[in-house]
Design a protein around this motif. Sequence first.
Motif, mmCIF file in Angstrom:
data_model
loop_
_atom_site.group_PDB
_atom_site.id
_atom_site.type_symbol
_atom_site.label_atom_id
_atom_site.label_comp_id
_atom_site.label_asym_id
_atom_site.label_seq_id
_atom_site.Cartn_x
_atom_site.Cartn_y
_atom_site.Cartn_z
ATOM 1 N N ALA A 158 -12.124 -76.993 18.750
ATOM 2 C CA ALA A 158 -13.348 -76.554 19.436
ATOM 3 C C ALA A 158 -14.510 -76.449 18.464
ATOM 4 N N LYS A 159 -14.239 -75.950 17.261
ATOM 5 C CA LYS A 159 -15.303 -75.832 16.270
ATOM 6 C C LYS A 159 -15.811 -77.213 15.848
ATOM 7 N N VAL A 160 -14.896 -78.144 15.656
ATOM 8 C CA VAL A 160 -15.283 -79.492 15.256
ATOM 9 C C VAL A 160 -16.096 -80.159 16.362
ATOM 10 N N LEU A 161 -15.660 -80.000 17.609
ATOM 11 C CA LEU A 161 -16.388 -80.605 18.723
ATOM 12 C C LEU A 161 -17.764 -79.976 18.898
ATOM 13 N N SER A 162 -17.866 -78.671 18.705
ATOM 14 C CA SER A 162 -19.172 -78.030 18.826
ATOM 15 C C SER A 162 -20.095 -78.466 17.693
ATOM 16 N N LEU A 163 -19.543 -78.676 16.506
ATOM 17 C CA LEU A 163 -20.345 -79.164 15.387
ATOM 18 C C LEU A 163 -20.841 -80.576 15.665
ATOM 19 N N LYS A 164 -19.977 -81.426 16.212
ATOM 20 C CA LYS A 164 -20.388 -82.786 16.558
ATOM 21 C C LYS A 164 -21.472 -82.767 17.632
ATOM 22 N N ALA A 165 -21.331 -81.895 18.612
ATOM 23 C CA ALA A 165 -22.338 -81.792 19.668
ATOM 24 C C ALA A 165 -23.669 -81.312 19.107
ATOM 25 N N SER A 166 -23.625 -80.382 18.171
ATOM 26 C CA SER A 166 -24.859 -79.889 17.553
ATOM 27 C C SER A 166 -25.554 -80.992 16.769
ATOM 28 N N VAL A 167 -24.787 -81.750 16.021
ATOM 29 C CA VAL A 167 -25.362 -82.854 15.249
ATOM 30 C C VAL A 167 -25.971 -83.889 16.186
ATOM 31 N N LEU A 168 -25.280 -84.206 17.267
ATOM 32 C CA LEU A 168 -25.807 -85.171 18.227
ATOM 33 C C LEU A 168 -27.100 -84.668 18.862
ATOM 34 N N LEU A 169 -27.143 -83.387 19.202
ATOM 35 C CA LEU A 169 -28.354 -82.805 19.781
ATOM 36 C C LEU A 169 -29.512 -82.850 18.793
ATOM 37 N N LEU A 170 -29.257 -82.514 17.539
ATOM 38 C CA LEU A 170 -30.320 -82.534 16.534
ATOM 39 C C LEU A 170 -30.818 -83.950 16.272
ATOM 40 N N LEU A 171 -29.915 -84.915 16.235
ATOM 41 C CA LEU A 171 -30.339 -86.309 16.061
ATOM 42 C C LEU A 171 -31.182 -86.785 17.241
ATOM 43 N N THR A 172 -30.795 -86.389 18.452
ATOM 44 C CA THR A 172 -31.561 -86.758 19.637
ATOM 45 C C THR A 172 -32.957 -86.160 19.584
ATOM 46 N N LEU A 173 -33.053 -84.900 19.182
ATOM 47 C CA LEU A 173 -34.367 -84.260 19.076
ATOM 48 C C LEU A 173 -35.218 -84.911 17.984
#
Length: 69
Positions: A20-35
């Motif tokens: 869960a921590k790894v997936l949340s980290l990946k989601a955060s990185v994806l969100l920041l790249l999108t922004l």
Amino acid sequence: MGESEGLFVFLNPFFPFTTAKVLSLKASVLLLLTLLIKARVQIVTGSAVGILLLMLQTLVFLAISGGLV
């Protein structure tokens, strides 16, 4: 076998991370790249609109001052 498992836990720096921590980290990185990409696109489109407005302002100035005659 118990010692080798304990050694593996000691040597593996990613052991505290769960899936869960790894997936949340990946989601955060994806969100920041999108922004970041969105911000870059807004800067480019803002620059294009700014250039068009500058050209329009210059043409209006030249039309009013008689520079286009």
